[in-house]
Design a protein around this motif. Structure first.
Motif, PDB file in Angstrom:
ATOM      1  N   THR A 370       0.855  -1.189   0.000  1.00 48.89           N
ATOM      2  CA  THR A 370       0.000   0.000   0.000  1.00 48.89           C
ATOM      3  C   THR A 370       0.884   1.230   0.000  1.00 48.89           C
ATOM      4  O   THR A 370       1.847   1.305   0.779  1.00 48.89           O
ATOM      5  N   VAL A 371       0.574   2.173  -0.862  1.00 50.40           N
ATOM      6  CA  VAL A 371       1.285   3.446  -0.888  1.00 50.40           C
ATOM      7  C   VAL A 371       0.299   4.540  -0.531  1.00 50.40           C
ATOM      8  O   VAL A 371      -0.741   4.702  -1.185  1.00 50.40           O
ATOM      9  N   THR A 372       0.617   5.292   0.524  1.00 52.76           N
ATOM     10  CA  THR A 372      -0.203   6.434   0.913  1.00 52.76           C
ATOM     11  C   THR A 372       0.683   7.666   0.976  1.00 52.76           C
ATOM     12  O   THR A 372       1.831   7.602   1.426  1.00 52.76           O
ATOM     13  N   GLY A 378       5.018  10.195   2.934  1.00 51.14           N
ATOM     14  CA  GLY A 378       4.394   9.006   2.369  1.00 51.14           C
ATOM     15  C   GLY A 378       4.743   7.768   3.173  1.00 51.14           C
ATOM     16  O   GLY A 378       5.736   7.729   3.909  1.00 51.14           O
ATOM     17  N   HIS A 379       3.923   6.743   3.011  1.00 51.74           N
ATOM     18  CA  HIS A 379       4.161   5.463   3.678  1.00 51.74           C
ATOM     19  C   HIS A 379       4.131   4.347   2.639  1.00 51.74           C
ATOM     20  O   HIS A 379       3.240   4.297   1.785  1.00 51.74           O
ATOM     21  N   PHE A 380       5.097   3.456   2.740  1.00 49.16           N
ATOM     22  CA  PHE A 380       5.132   2.248   1.923  1.00 49.16           C
ATOM     23  C   PHE A 380       4.908   1.079   2.869  1.00 49.16           C
ATOM     24  O   PHE A 380       5.819   0.632   3.573  1.00 49.16           O
ATOM     25  N   TYR A 382       3.907  -2.841   3.427  1.00 46.48           N
ATOM     26  CA  TYR A 382       4.019  -4.040   2.608  1.00 46.48           C
ATOM     27  C   TYR A 382       4.042  -5.290   3.470  1.00 46.48           C
ATOM     28  O   TYR A 382       4.439  -5.270   4.639  1.00 46.48           O
ATOM     29  N   ARG A 390       6.497  -1.365   7.457  1.00 46.65           N
ATOM     30  CA  ARG A 390       6.254  -0.006   6.963  1.00 46.65           C
ATOM     31  C   ARG A 390       7.576   0.727   6.799  1.00 46.65           C
ATOM     32  O   ARG A 390       8.438   0.695   7.668  1.00 46.65           O
ATOM     33  N   ILE A 424      11.813   5.587  -4.575  1.00 44.51           N
ATOM     34  CA  ILE A 424      12.030   5.654  -3.120  1.00 44.51           C
ATOM     35  C   ILE A 424      13.451   5.189  -2.826  1.00 44.51           C
ATOM     36  O   ILE A 424      13.857   4.097  -3.223  1.00 44.51           O
TER      37      ILE A 424
END
Length: 476
Positions: A370-372, A378-380, A382, A390, A424
Motif C-alpha cells: 500500500t502506498v499512501t 508518504g508510507h510504503f 508491505y 512499513r 524511493i
C-alpha cells in the motif's frame, strides 16, 4: 592530421589532457575519435589497432537494430504498437504463451521494458535464442520498468530478417550504410540458428560507428538527403523510460529506443567494454571510442570522466574558475543526497494518494503493498513472507527510522519522476551500511515494482521485480 578551424574550439591541449588522464587511469582504450560539425577533428589508435581495424561493438549493435525497426515502420511493414507474438507463432509454447509475453509490444522491446528481468537465451537449455524469449517465464508486466534484456533486441533482429528476407546488416546497407561509406568488411555475428546477433554481434570500424552516429545526430539527414526517418529518430533518442536504478551515473539519464540518454541532453550508442558513440546535438559533436574495459570495474567511468573533465567544457565555453561560494559555506551545507536532490521532481507529483495492491507470486515473497501520501510524507506498507512492515518516506527531505525487521537506523526519501513513476531511496546509516532503492510504476489498475539492494549480508529479500493488481483506492 591537418589543423582546422574546428580545432580552435577544442584545442590540442584539451585532447592531450584527455589522453594523459586515460593513461594515468590505465584504461585499455583501443581508439578514440572526435567529430565536430561533421568533421573529424581528432582521432587516434593504440597499436596494434588502427583506423581500419574491425572491432567488436557489442551492444552498440542494438542501436543499429533500432534503426532497422524505424525503417520498417516507415515502410508500413510494422507498427511499434504491434504485439510481438503474432510475428513468431512458430516459436510460441504449445501449451500457450504467458499473458505478459502476449501483451509485449515492439515498443516495449525497443525501450527495454519487456516482461523479463534479464536476457532469456542465457537461461534457456536450447540453442534457439529467439524461442527463449517466448518460453522463459517472465517476472513482471511489460511496458513498465527498464530491465536490460538483450534477447528482446535479438528477437527484433530476427523480426527485421523475417520481414525483409535479408540479413540485418544487408538491409541496412541497402537503406543507408552504403550511401555513407560504411565498410564493406563489416559484419554481424550469427546465433546458433543463423539469426544475426543484432543485440551484441556488430563488428565494424570506429569510423563506421562515428558515421552512423553522426547521421543520427542530424536525425537521419546526410548531405541534404533524409536517409532515415526523422520522426522515429526524434523518439528513439529521447528518454522513453527512467533508468534511475542503474548502478552507474552515465546509465541513469534514461533510455530511448535501444539508445541511451546521457548528460547534457546527449544520447549514446553504448556497448560493453567501452564501445561508445556519444552524441551532443546542441553542439553538433560526436565522441566515439573502442576499448576493452571488461577487466576494470571503473574503466567505462574513467573514459567518461576524462572526456567530461578535459574536453567537454570547451564545447560549453566554460572556464573552470573557482565557485563564488567559500569553502566554509560548502562544508557547512554538505548533506547525504536524498531522492529529490539527485533527480528533478515531477512538478505535478501526487500529494494525496492511497492505493493498495495484491502482488502476483514473485522472487521476493512480496504479497501486498500500500502506498499512501499526505502532503510531503508518504508510507510504503508491505507484506513480505507473511510479515507486515512499513517504510516512511519524505518527498523533500530524509525521514529517519529503523529499517523494518532490524535495529538499524535508515533515512528514506522519495520523488515522483513522472506522473506515474515513484522512486524511493533508502540508506541504512549505522553498523551495516547498505542501500535499498525502489521504483514503482503505476499503470491503470496495476503496479510494477523493482527493488535493488546494495548490502553485505542483510536485505536479501529486497531484490527483484513484482507486479500487482489494485485492491483499493485511487488518487483523491
Amino acid at each position: 592530421m591537418n589543423m582546422t578551424n574546428n580545432k580552435k574550439l577544442i584545442p590540442e591541449k584539451a585532447v592531450k589532457s584527455f589522453l594523459k588522464q586515460i593513461q594515468g587511469d590505465r584504461v585499455n582504450l583501443h581508439g578514440f575519435l572526435m567529430m565536430l560539425e561533421d568533421e573529424v577533428i581528432y582521432e587516434g589508435y593504440w597499436e596494434p589497432f588502427h583506423a581500419e581495424s574491425m572491432h567488436r561493438m557489442y551492444s552498440v549493435g542494438k542501436s543499429f537494430t533500432s534503426i532497422a525497426i524505424g525503417l520498417l515502420e516507415e515502410e508500413g511493414k510494422l507498427k511499434l504498437t504491434d504485439t510481438i507474438c503474432p510475428y513468431f507463432e512458430d516459436k510460441l509454447p504449445k501449451e500457450g504463451v504467458h499473458p505478459w509475453i502476449k501483451e509485449t509490444t515492439i515498443r516495449d522491446m525497443l525501450c527495454m521494458t519487456t516482461a523479463h528481468h534479464t536476457t532469456t537465451y542465457k537461461r534457456f537449455p536450447e540453442d534457439d535464442w529467439v524461442k527463449s524469449f517466448f518460453h522463459v517465464e517472465p517476472t513482471h508486466k511489460p511496458g513498465t520498468i527498464f530491465s536490460y534484456d538483450t534477447s528482446s533486441t535479438h528477437v527484433l533482429s530476427a523480426l527485421v530478417e523475417r520481414l525483409t528476407g535479408m540479413e540485418l546488416l544487408d538491409y541496412l546497407r541497402v537503406k543507408f550504410l552504403d550511401r555513407i561509406g560504411f565498410s564493406k568488411d563489416a559484419k554481424i555475428l550469427k546465433d546458433p540458428m543463423g539469426v544475426s546477433q543484432g543485440g551484441s554481434g556488430l563488428i565494424c570500424t570506429l569510423r563506421d560507428l562515428s558515421l552512423v552516429a553522426n547521421v543520427c545526430l542530424h536525425m537521419g539527414e546526410y548531405r541534404g538527403e533524409q536517409l532515415l526517418p526523422r520522426e522515429y529518430l526524434m523518439e528513439a533518442t529521447k528518454k522513453q523510460v527512467d533508468t534511475v536504478l542503474q548502478p552507474y551515473l552515465d546509465e541513469q539519464f534514461g533510455y530511448g529506443y535501444q539508445i541511451w540518454k546521457t548528460r547534457h541532453n546527449g544520447f549514446c550508442f553504448y556497448g560493453m567494454g567501452g564501445q561508445l558513440a556519444v552524441c551532443f546535438p546542441e553542439h553538433n559533436f560526436v565522441f566515439a571510442t573502442t576499448a576493452d574495459t571488461q577487466g576494470s570495474p571503473n574503466g567505462l567511468k574513467n573514459i567518461y570522466d576524462a572526456f567530461y573533465q578535459q574536453v567537454y567544457p570547451y564545447l560549453e565555453g566554460v572556464t573552470l574558475d573557482d565557485s563564488e561560494e567559500t569553502l566554509s559555506d560548502i562544508i557547512n551545507h554538505l548533506r547525504v543526497p536524498i531522492a529529490s536532490s539527485i533527480f528533478e521532481p515531477y512538478i505535478e507529483g501526487k500529494k494525496i494518494m492511497a492505493q493498495s495492491y495484491r502482488m502476483q507470486p514473485n522472487q521476493m515473497g512480496l504479497e501486498e503493498l500500500t502506498v499512501t501520501i499526505d502532503g510531503e510524507v508518504g508510507h510504503f506498507d508491505y507484506k513480505m513472507k507473511q510479515k507486515s512492515h512499513r517504510l516512511t518516506f519524505h518527498l523533500k527531505e530524509a525521514y529517519h527510522q529503523n529499517f523494518p525487521d532490524t535495529q538499524f537506523e535508515c533515512m528514506c526519501s522519495g520523488v515522483w519522476l513522472t506522473e506515474d513513476v515513484l522512486y524511493i531511496k533508502t540508506n541504512i546509516i549505522e553498523e551495516y551500511f547498505a542501500s535499498m532503492n525502489m521504483l514503482l510504476v503505476f499503470r491503470e489498475d496495476t503496479v510494477t515494482i523493482c527493488m535493488k539492494k546494495a548490502a553485505e549480508t542483510i536485505l536479501q529479500d529486497y531484490e527483484g521485480f513484482a507486479t500487482g493488481t489494485r485492491t483499493y483506492g485511487g488518487q483523491a
